[in-house]
Design an enzyme around this catalytic site. Sequence first.
Site, PDB file in Angstrom:
ATOM      1  N   ASN A   1       0.923  -1.061   0.235  1.00 37.19           N
ATOM      2  CA  ASN A   1      -0.048   0.120   0.109  1.00 37.19           C
ATOM      3  C   ASN A   1       0.745   1.382  -0.025  1.00 37.19           C
ATOM      4  OD1 ASN A   1      -1.796   2.127   0.552  1.00 37.19           O
ATOM      5  ND2 ASN A   1      -2.308   1.531   2.520  1.00 37.19           N
TER       6      ASN A   1
ATOM      7  N   LYS B   1      -0.098   4.087  -0.324  1.00 40.16           N
ATOM      8  CA  LYS B   1      -0.731   5.404   0.524  1.00 40.16           C
ATOM      9  C   LYS B   1      -0.264   6.707  -0.699  1.00 40.16           C
ATOM     10  CE  LYS B   1       0.085   3.275   4.825  1.00 40.16           C
ATOM     11  NZ  LYS B   1      -0.267   3.328   6.238  1.00 40.16           N
TER      12      LYS B   1
ATOM     13  N   HIS C   1      -9.406   1.246   5.343  1.00 41.43           N
ATOM     14  CA  HIS C   1      -8.182   1.368   5.856  1.00 41.43           C
ATOM     15  C   HIS C   1      -8.378   2.472   7.170  1.00 41.43           C
ATOM     16  CE1 HIS C   1      -3.959   2.479   6.686  1.00 41.43           C
ATOM     17  NE2 HIS C   1      -3.505   1.511   5.854  1.00 41.43           N
TER      18      HIS C   1
ATOM     19  N   GLU D   1      -6.745   4.734   8.011  1.00 39.39           N
ATOM     20  CA  GLU D   1      -6.415   6.070   7.634  1.00 39.39           C
ATOM     21  C   GLU D   1      -7.804   6.728   7.129  1.00 39.39           C
ATOM     22  OE1 GLU D   1      -2.805   5.654   5.532  1.00 39.39           O
ATOM     23  OE2 GLU D   1      -1.906   5.048   7.526  1.00 39.39           O
TER      24      GLU D   1
ATOM     25  N   GLU E   1      -5.147  -4.820  10.705  1.00 34.67           N
ATOM     26  CA  GLU E   1      -4.064  -3.893  11.089  1.00 34.67           C
ATOM     27  C   GLU E   1      -4.303  -3.089  12.311  1.00 34.67           C
ATOM     28  OE1 GLU E   1      -1.957  -2.457   7.031  1.00 34.67           O
ATOM     29  OE2 GLU E   1      -3.704  -1.311   7.486  1.00 34.67           O
TER      30      GLU E   1
ATOM     31  N   GLY F   1       3.055   2.458  10.754  1.00 31.96           N
ATOM     32  CA  GLY F   1       3.934   3.636  10.566  1.00 31.96           C
ATOM     33  C   GLY F   1       4.554   3.965  11.902  1.00 31.96           C
TER      34      GLY F   1
ATOM     35  N   SER G   1       3.564  -2.058  10.345  1.00 33.71           N
ATOM     36  CA  SER G   1       5.312  -2.399  10.455  1.00 33.71           C
ATOM     37  C   SER G   1       5.927  -3.579  10.160  1.00 33.71           C
ATOM     38  CB  SER G   1       5.789  -1.730  11.913  1.00 33.71           C
ATOM     39  OG  SER G   1       5.416  -0.249  12.189  1.00 33.71           O
TER      40      SER G   1
END
Length: 262
Positions: free
Chosen positions: A15, A17, A105, A107, A177, A183, A223
């Site tokens: 991904n 992003k 996701h 985010e 996730e 991240g 990560s």
Amino acid sequence: MAEGATGRKPLISGNWKMHNNHFEAIQLVQTLSYALSDDDYAVVDVSVHPPFTDIRSVQTVLDADRIPMLLGAQHCHFEEKGAFTGEVAPAMLAKLNVKLVIAGHSERRELFGETDEMVNAKVKAIIRNSMTPILCVGETLTEREAGQAETKVTGQVRAGLAGVTKAAVGAMVIAYEPIWAIGTGKTATPEDAQAMCAHVRAAVREVSGPDAAASVRIQYGGSVKAANAAELLTQPDIDGALVGGASLEAENFARIAQYRLH
Ligand code: 13P
């Protein structure tokens, strides 16, 4: 060689992003393709999920060089067409040979207000357009510390799969996730990641029955890098990885896809 509970090939997804313009995207996918061989594609599926503006360029490279990498997207709208300024319809992605679309996701849920209902509508729209959703679920650190990780994830699985046929669920991908691991450089321990992915599978069993639970692929994300890929990906209920930062470096990402060699 298939790892995990499903007997299917693990799926290693990058991904990207909001990184890489279309020139950078072409370069990255080409470098990645040099690092992967037919032996790799024989045992793992690999997908890349560039930003919308790169998809056509990446498709052209994959087609021209006959690279067996799957093209993915990070998002789409759940309506087929209409007055939705700035949005992209699922059919537009399908036409570009996009095979997998990430839905929900964290985010998008946290920064762009995507609700469980929107994510569910998106999952259905992706399936209606003959693509495969990667439904993302995961808890925050606060939820984990309050002992609510399982409840949160079960709720997201139930809501995300509502009204989806058992057969379609069996062909789907769910990415666990944990938000605190995205991240941050913090990874769930292999034991915790395994336990949560097993929990996701149990939730799928409850909603969609044993056959769907046996064949749905469950990815771990948060990560993941070359150094920790093998210990995560060899867990029985982990059928792949959804990789952010490390997927922007061809060598690191290729090594994740080659986790069985390391
Ligand atoms: P990182 O691998 O950068 O933690 O990102 C994970 C992720 O959000 C993939 O969708």
